[in-house]
Design a protein around this motif. Structure first.
Motif, PDB file in Angstrom:
ATOM      1  N   ASP A  22       0.805  -1.220   0.000  1.00 50.45           N
ATOM      2  CA  ASP A  22       0.000   0.000   0.000  1.00 50.45           C
ATOM      3  C   ASP A  22       0.841   1.274   0.000  1.00 50.45           C
ATOM      4  O   ASP A  22       0.363   2.350   0.382  1.00 50.45           O
ATOM      5  CB  ASP A  22      -0.921   0.011   1.220  1.00 50.45           C
ATOM      6  CG  ASP A  22      -2.083  -0.964   1.099  1.00 50.45           C
ATOM      7  OD1 ASP A  22      -2.418  -1.360  -0.030  1.00 50.45           O
ATOM      8  OD2 ASP A  22      -2.651  -1.334   2.140  1.00 50.45           O
ATOM      9  N   TRP A  65       1.560   3.384  -2.087  1.00 53.13           N
ATOM     10  CA  TRP A  65       0.999   4.543  -2.784  1.00 53.13           C
ATOM     11  C   TRP A  65       0.304   5.491  -1.802  1.00 53.13           C
ATOM     12  O   TRP A  65       0.246   6.702  -2.060  1.00 53.13           O
ATOM     13  CB  TRP A  65       0.028   4.101  -3.884  1.00 53.13           C
ATOM     14  CG  TRP A  65      -1.367   3.847  -3.390  1.00 53.13           C
ATOM     15  CD1 TRP A  65      -1.842   2.723  -2.798  1.00 53.13           C
ATOM     16  CD2 TRP A  65      -2.454   4.787  -3.417  1.00 53.13           C
ATOM     17  NE1 TRP A  65      -3.161   2.877  -2.444  1.00 53.13           N
ATOM     18  CE2 TRP A  65      -3.567   4.136  -2.820  1.00 53.13           C
ATOM     19  CE3 TRP A  65      -2.614   6.091  -3.876  1.00 53.13           C
ATOM     20  CZ2 TRP A  65      -4.809   4.771  -2.673  1.00 53.13           C
ATOM     21  CZ3 TRP A  65      -3.844   6.717  -3.727  1.00 53.13           C
ATOM     22  CH2 TRP A  65      -4.928   6.057  -3.142  1.00 53.13           C
ATOM     23  N   LEU A  66      -0.189   4.954  -0.681  1.00 54.99           N
ATOM     24  CA  LEU A  66      -0.813   5.814   0.337  1.00 54.99           C
ATOM     25  C   LEU A  66       0.187   6.814   0.914  1.00 54.99           C
ATOM     26  O   LEU A  66      -0.209   7.855   1.444  1.00 54.99           O
ATOM     27  CB  LEU A  66      -1.395   4.964   1.466  1.00 54.99           C
ATOM     28  CG  LEU A  66      -2.631   4.125   1.147  1.00 54.99           C
ATOM     29  CD1 LEU A  66      -2.928   3.159   2.287  1.00 54.99           C
ATOM     30  CD2 LEU A  66      -3.838   5.023   0.864  1.00 54.99           C
ATOM     31  N   GLY A  69      -1.509   0.227  -6.828  1.00 51.44           N
ATOM     32  CA  GLY A  69      -2.090  -0.458  -5.681  1.00 51.44           C
ATOM     33  C   GLY A  69      -1.474  -1.809  -5.403  1.00 51.44           C
ATOM     34  O   GLY A  69      -1.712  -2.395  -4.338  1.00 51.44           O
ATOM     35  N   THR A 129      -5.176   1.250   5.437  1.00 53.17           N
ATOM     36  CA  THR A 129      -5.048   0.389   4.262  1.00 53.17           C
ATOM     37  C   THR A 129      -5.751   1.040   3.075  1.00 53.17           C
ATOM     38  O   THR A 129      -6.580   1.949   3.233  1.00 53.17           O
ATOM     39  CB  THR A 129      -5.683  -0.991   4.504  1.00 53.17           C
ATOM     40  OG1 THR A 129      -7.112  -0.821   4.645  1.00 53.17           O
ATOM     41  CG2 THR A 129      -5.120  -1.636   5.768  1.00 53.17           C
ATOM     42  N   THR A 130      -5.436   0.557   1.889  1.00 50.50           N
ATOM     43  CA  THR A 130      -6.119   1.060   0.692  1.00 50.50           C
ATOM     44  C   THR A 130      -7.617   0.828   0.792  1.00 50.50           C
ATOM     45  O   THR A 130      -8.421   1.707   0.441  1.00 50.50           O
ATOM     46  CB  THR A 130      -5.551   0.372  -0.559  1.00 50.50           C
ATOM     47  OG1 THR A 130      -4.178   0.757  -0.722  1.00 50.50           O
ATOM     48  CG2 THR A 130      -6.321   0.771  -1.809  1.00 50.50           C
ATOM     49  N   THR A 182     -10.473   3.777   0.416  1.00 49.25           N
ATOM     50  CA  THR A 182     -11.536   3.783  -0.579  1.00 49.25           C
ATOM     51  C   THR A 182     -12.910   3.801   0.083  1.00 49.25           C
ATOM     52  O   THR A 182     -13.830   4.476  -0.395  1.00 49.25           O
ATOM     53  CB  THR A 182     -11.407   2.591  -1.533  1.00 49.25           C
ATOM     54  OG1 THR A 182     -11.440   1.373  -0.789  1.00 49.25           O
ATOM     55  CG2 THR A 182     -10.083   2.644  -2.293  1.00 49.25           C
ATOM     56  N   LEU A 227      -5.905   2.132  -9.536  1.00 49.67           N
ATOM     57  CA  LEU A 227      -5.012   1.501  -8.557  1.00 49.67           C
ATOM     58  C   LEU A 227      -4.668   0.057  -8.876  1.00 49.67           C
ATOM     59  O   LEU A 227      -3.587  -0.408  -8.532  1.00 49.67           O
ATOM     60  CB  LEU A 227      -5.648   1.545  -7.162  1.00 49.67           C
ATOM     61  CG  LEU A 227      -5.683   2.869  -6.431  1.00 49.67           C
ATOM     62  CD1 LEU A 227      -6.313   2.684  -5.061  1.00 49.67           C
ATOM     63  CD2 LEU A 227      -4.290   3.482  -6.303  1.00 49.67           C
TER      64      LEU A 227
END
Length: 476
Positions: free
Chosen positions: A347, A349-350, A393, A443-444, A448, A467
Motif C-alpha cells: 500500500d 501509494w498511500l 495499488g 489500508t487502501t 476507498t 489503482l
C-alpha cells in the motif's frame, strides 16, 4: 525508501522507470493484530516476520514494542558503533522465544526483565530465548548490548538503506529495511513505538535524531545529545544522523519546535528553501489538518552517494540541499506515511502518491502549474512508458515500491478522485484520513471506503481502474 523521495515528479519520471532510491491515541484502525500470534495459553515462538509478502522477514510476531531507549556511541573515524537498546514490549501470545531484527553487529549480551537470556543469530534475526516463557499480555523489557561497524543494506531497487557512512559521520535513513543495521527492532510499520535517543560523538560533530531536542553535554572531548520522540513511530523512520552541521533552532507561531541541521557545504543552497518550512507546514495544516507532531525540522547532509531524501519522522533527512518541491513532499509525509502508517508495503501509494499530489497542490496554489496540467502531461506518455508498467495499488515486489507508478500514477489516482467528487468532498476526505488514523495505520481498502462514505458516491470503478488495473487507463 519508502521514505525515499524523488526530487520532483519530472525527475522521477525522467527515465520512465524506477526512482533511484526511496523517497514518509491510536484510532480503531491503528494496529492490526501482529502476524505470528498464537492462541492464549499455548507455548510458542514468535514468528520471525510480520507476514509482509514483500519483506517476509521484516518485523516479528508475538509481541508489540511500545518504547525504544537507544544509547549509542559512534566514532566517525573508525566507523565503530557501540549500542545499548532497551525495548519495552508486551507479549501478544505466550512466548518461549522471540526474534528481533538486527543485521551485522556483534551482540555481547541480552537481558529479558533484567535476567540473562539465551540468544543466537540467524541471518538478520536475533533469536532470544528468555529463561522462562512470557505469558500473553505480559509487559517486559529486553536489553541488548551490541557493537561493530554498521553497514547499509542494499534494497531490491539497488539503493543503500540504513546506517550509511559519510566523510564526516553517517547518513541514517531506514526505509524500508535499514533500521536493523543500527539497532535491534521489530522492524515493520505495523509496530510503532515512542523513542528516546542518547548519542555520543566526538566533540565538533552533531548527532541528530527524531522528536524534541532535550539538550547536550560535552566532556572529555565528546558530546552527548539527547532526543525524545513521544508520538508513535515506525522503526524505519528513526534516524541518528551524525556530521558537522550548522544548527538553527526556533519555535513556530503554532508552537512547533524546529531544529535544522545543515552541512556547511550545503548551507547556501539550503537556506532559502528551509526558510519556507514554517509556511509550508501551515499550508499543509490547512489542507490536511493539524500538524501531527510536537517537533519539526530538517537534516541537510552532504551525502553524494546516497541519491535520495527520506521523511524521517519530524525531521526529514536530505542527501543535499532540497528544492522546494522536495521539502513539500517530505513534509506532507509527516501526515501521510509517518502519522498514518502502512500495514503492508503493497500500500506504499498511500505514502508516495499522497506526498506527490501535495507537490501538485502546492504548485497549483502558489502560482505554478495546476494539478490538471501535471495529470495531462503524465497521461500523454505512451502506453509503453514505465509509468504504466504496473498498477500502484500492487507494485508486485519490494523492487518496485519506489518506482514511478507508485508516485505519479498514485497522485493521478487522487486527482481522478478529486475530479469525481469535487473539491469540498475531496479535501474533507484527506483531512478525515489524517485525523481518523492519526498515530495509527491505514489500508487502501479503508481509504476507498472513507472516500465513498464522505462523497456518497460509488467509486469502485475509479479505484479499480487507477489503482489495480495493469496498463494505461482509458482516457478519463
Amino acid at each position: 525508501m519508502t521514505a525515499a523521495v524523488p526530487v520532483a515528479v519530472a525527475a522521477l519520471l525522467a527515465a520512465g522507470g524506477p526512482a533511484a532510491g526511496p523517497v514518509g491515541t491510536p484510532g480503531a484502525s491503528a494496529r492490526p493484530a501482529p502476524a505470528g500470534s498464537a492462541p492464549a495459553g499455548s507455548a510458542s515462538a514468535g514468528a520471525p516476520g510480520a507476514g509482509d509478502p514483500y519483506f517476509p522477514l521484516a518485523g516479528n510476531g508475538g509481541y508489540h514494542v511500545s518504547h525504544y531507549d537507544l544509547t549509542l556511541r559512534y566514532d566517525p573515524d573508525s566507523r565503530h558503533l557501540d549500542g545499548t537498546a532497551v525495548l519495552t514490549a508486551r507479549a501478544t501470545q505466550r512466548l518461549t522465544r522471540f526474534d528481533l531484527d538486527l543485521k551485522g553487529l556483534d551482540v555481547t549480551g541480552v537481558l529479558v526483565d533484567h535476567v540473562k537470556a539465551a540468544h543466537r543469530r540467524d541471518g538478520q534475526e536475533l533469536v532470544v530465548t528468555p529463561r522462562a516463557a512470557l505469558r500473553a499480555g505480559h509487559r517486559f523489557q529486553v536489553t541488548v548490548t551490541y557493537s561493530g561497524t554498521p553497514e547499509p543494506v542494499t534494497d531490491p531497487d539497488g539503493s543503500p538503506d540504513g546506517w550509511i557512512p559519510t566523510d564526516d559521520g553517517a547518513f541514517v535513513a531506514g526505509e524500508p529495511q535499514g533500521a536493523m543495521t543500527w539497532f535491534p527492532a521489530n522492524n515493520h510499520p505495523l509496530d510503532k513505538a515512542s523513542y528516546d535517543f542518547t548519542i555520543t560523538v566526538p566533540q565538533g560533530r552533531t548527532a541528530v535524531a527524531n522528536g524534541v531536542f532535550l539538550g547536550s553535554r560535552t566532556a572529555h572531548a565528546r558530546t552527548t545529545y539527547r532526543w525524545r520522540q513521544t508520538e508513535p513511530m515506525a522503526a524505519y523512520l528513526a534516524t541518528a544522523t551524525v556530521g558537522k552541521f550548522h544548527i538553527e533552532q526556533y519555535t513556530t507561531r503554532d508552537g512547533i519546535e524546529v531544529y535544522n541541521a545543515v552541512d556547511p557545504r550545503e548551507a547556501a543552497d539550503a537556506a532559502p528553501v528551509l526558510k519556507q518550512l514554517p509556511s509550508v507546514l501551515r499550508w499543509e495544516s490547512r489542507l490536511f489538518g493539524p500538524y501531527p507532531f510536537r517537533a519539526a525540522g530538517s537534516i541537510v547532509d552532504h551525502a553524494p552517494d546516497v541519491g535520495y531524501a527520506l521523511e524521517t519522522q519530524t525531521r526529514p533527512v536530505y542527501d543535499s540541499a532540497p528544492d522546494l518541491s522536495t521539502l513539500v513532499h517530505e513534509s506532507a509525509h509527516q501526515w501521510f506515511g509517518d502519522s498514518v502508517s502502512l500495514t503492508r508495503w503493497q500500500d506504499i501509494w498511500l505514502n508516495e502518491g499522497f506526498a506527490t499530489y501535495a507537490e501538485w497542490l502546492y504548485a497549483e496554489q502558489h502560482g505554478g502549474p495546476g494539478a490538471q496540467h501535471e495529470f495531462d502531461a503524465l497521461y500523454a506518455r505512451p502506453a509503453s512508458d514505465g509509468l504504466w508498467a504496473f498498477p500502484p495499488g500492487d507494485p508486485g515486489s519490494g523492487q518496485h515500491i519506489f518506482a514511478a507508478p507508485v508516485y505519479a500514477r498514485g497522485a493521478m489516482t487522487l486527482h481522478e478522485l478529486r475530479r469525481a467528487v469535487g473539491d469540498p468532498a475531496f479535501f474533507r476526505i484527506l483531512r478525515a484520513w489524517a485525523s481518523d488514523h492519526r498515530d495509527g495505520h491505514g489500508t487502501t481498502a479503508q481509504f476507498t471506503a472513507l472516500a465513498e462514505r464522505v462523497s456518497g458516491k460509488d467509486l469502485d470503478t475509479l479505484f479499480r481502474t487507477w489503482l489495480h488495473t495493469p496498463g494505461k487507463p482509458a482516457r478519463p
